[in-house]
Design a protein around this motif. Structure first.
Motif, PDB file in Angstrom:
ATOM      1  N   LEU A  87      -7.547   2.322   4.222  1.00  0.00           N
ATOM      2  CA  LEU A  87      -6.460   1.452   4.239  1.00  0.00           C
ATOM      3  C   LEU A  87      -7.213  -0.008   4.745  1.00  0.00           C
ATOM      4  N   HIS A 129       1.025  -1.153   0.234  1.00  0.00           N
ATOM      5  CA  HIS A 129      -0.063  -0.132   0.021  1.00  0.00           C
ATOM      6  C   HIS A 129       0.933   1.102  -0.049  1.00  0.00           C
ATOM      7  N   SER A 137      -2.934  -0.439  -3.163  1.00  0.00           N
ATOM      8  CA  SER A 137      -3.755   0.845  -2.917  1.00  0.00           C
ATOM      9  C   SER A 137      -2.624   1.808  -3.061  1.00  0.00           C
TER      10      SER A 137
END
Length: 366
Positions: A359, A114, A136
């Motif tokens: 998240l 991420h 992400s």
């Protein structure tokens, strides 16, 4: 350059917040300094700083991140305590993306990370994502998807040679004060004053001890052609300069920096865009950009809005993310009212809440 690097590595004043660790890692590209928190087998979350900053600009957040995450905040090349390797501006921020990949491999991080990119690093993490899997992307007041300066809304340059972008537009007094290690607030061009006026909202005041830490971090930056601001190049077009080929500000020129290709990514990682509404650095009509400076009469000889319009940076980010969403990507947008260029600092609690919520959704999505 090397003296400053060595001094940073052996600075005995560095005391980290509880739960934050520091180490230097040899990669197959450069030696990198990185802050860490959380377990080694946690979900990898990487916080990448921007121009004239280091991983310590995220340090205050790290003790508050849940233990399910392994948080990494590296110092990127030309900044902090990482090896002072020059930046090849003709690759945009690809050097940073490749360095980040090398760091993750050296640390044994196999899972798609991420990634969070602040300002300049928005271009670095999107470049990473164009070449490698990511879980992400969090764009924290990122540079425009068409680079910084001298570009129209649709991404076309105002001049073929990209005049008006790159290192030539830097205030020379800012550079000289950085090079001399000026940590005072005696001039509006010292890094302490610049940080107060443009990094965060002017109404926000960092605790004095924390401000000292971050000023010292910026003063570890490599100053010169390979670092900040980069080499300078002349142009026959207004305002008389164009991008060189090395250093951070040239890497941000639209000649080399562009991340709108994420629209074509497949599969598409979820994206969070957070932005301070009072950001003076990345803005529609930023006074650091020469179209705006010319229109305001600050720089004489401006050829007019038809030739050299102010760059609508925030509009460009929104345009590209709307295209990303229309192409099937998940995009979450959070505007931080009154925050400056660093809402993760001047609105830290709110920003961290939004980030952790995003998240968790990205981790737990089917």
């Amino acid at each position: 350059m090397l003296d400053r690097y060595d001094r940073g590595l052996h600075d005995q004043r560095v005391t980290l917040l509880p739960g934050v660790r520091s180490r230097t890692v040899d990669t197959d590209r450069i030696r990198m300094h990185v802050l860490e928190s959380g377990p080694d087998d946690g979900i990898p979350v990487v916080l990448v700083h921007g121009n004239l900053s280091t991983g310590r600009f995220f340090e205050h957040l790290m003790p508050h991140v849940p233990d399910r995450y392994r948080v990494l905040a590296p110092d990127m090349r030309s900044f902090g305590r990482s090896e002072p390797a020059p930046l090849d501006a003709t690759r945009g921020l690809a050097d940073w993306a490749d360095d980040l990949d090398a760091l993750l491999r050296a640390l044994g991080v196999d899972a798609p990370p991420h990634l969070t990119g602040w300002s300049t690093a928005g271009a670095a993490i999107t470049r990473f994502a164009l070449d490698r899997p990511v879980a992400s992307l969090t764009l924290l007041d990122p540079v425009s998807p068409f680079g910084y300066g001298a570009v129209r809304r649709d991404g076309t340059p105002v001049f073929d040679d990209h005049a008006g972008s790159g290192a030539g537009g830097t205030n020379p007094e800012v550079v000289s004060r950085l090079a001399s290690g000026d940590s005072s607030d005696e001039s509006p061009f010292s890094i302490r004053s610049v940080m107060r006026s443009s990094y965060w909202s002017p109404s926000f005041t960092l605790p004095a001890d924390r401000e000292d830490v971050l000023v010292d971090e910026v003063l570890l930056s490599v100053i010169g052609d390979g670092g900040y601001p980069g080499d300078r190049a002349a142009s026959p077009n207004w305002p008389g300069f164009g991008p060189g080929t090395s250093g951070i500000l040239n890497a941000l020129s639209p000649k080399y920096c562009r991340w709108d290709a994420i629209v074509g990514l497949g599969p598409k990682p979820p994206i969070l865009w957070t932005h301070g509404t009072a950001d003076l650095v990345v803005a529609d009509g930023s006074m650091l950009e020469f179209g705006t400076l010319g229109a305001a009469g600050v720089v004489p000889g401006w050829p007019g809005a038809e030739v050299f319009p102010p760059q609508p940076m925030v509009t460009q980010i929104r345009d590209v993310l709307e295209r990303y969403a229309a192409a099937g990507g998940l995009v979450r947008i959070e505007m931080f009212d009154g925050s400056g260029h660093g809402p993760h600092v001047d609105a830290a609690e709110h920003w961290l809440t939004v980030f952790l919520d995003f998240l968790a959704g990205a981790v737990d999505q089917p």
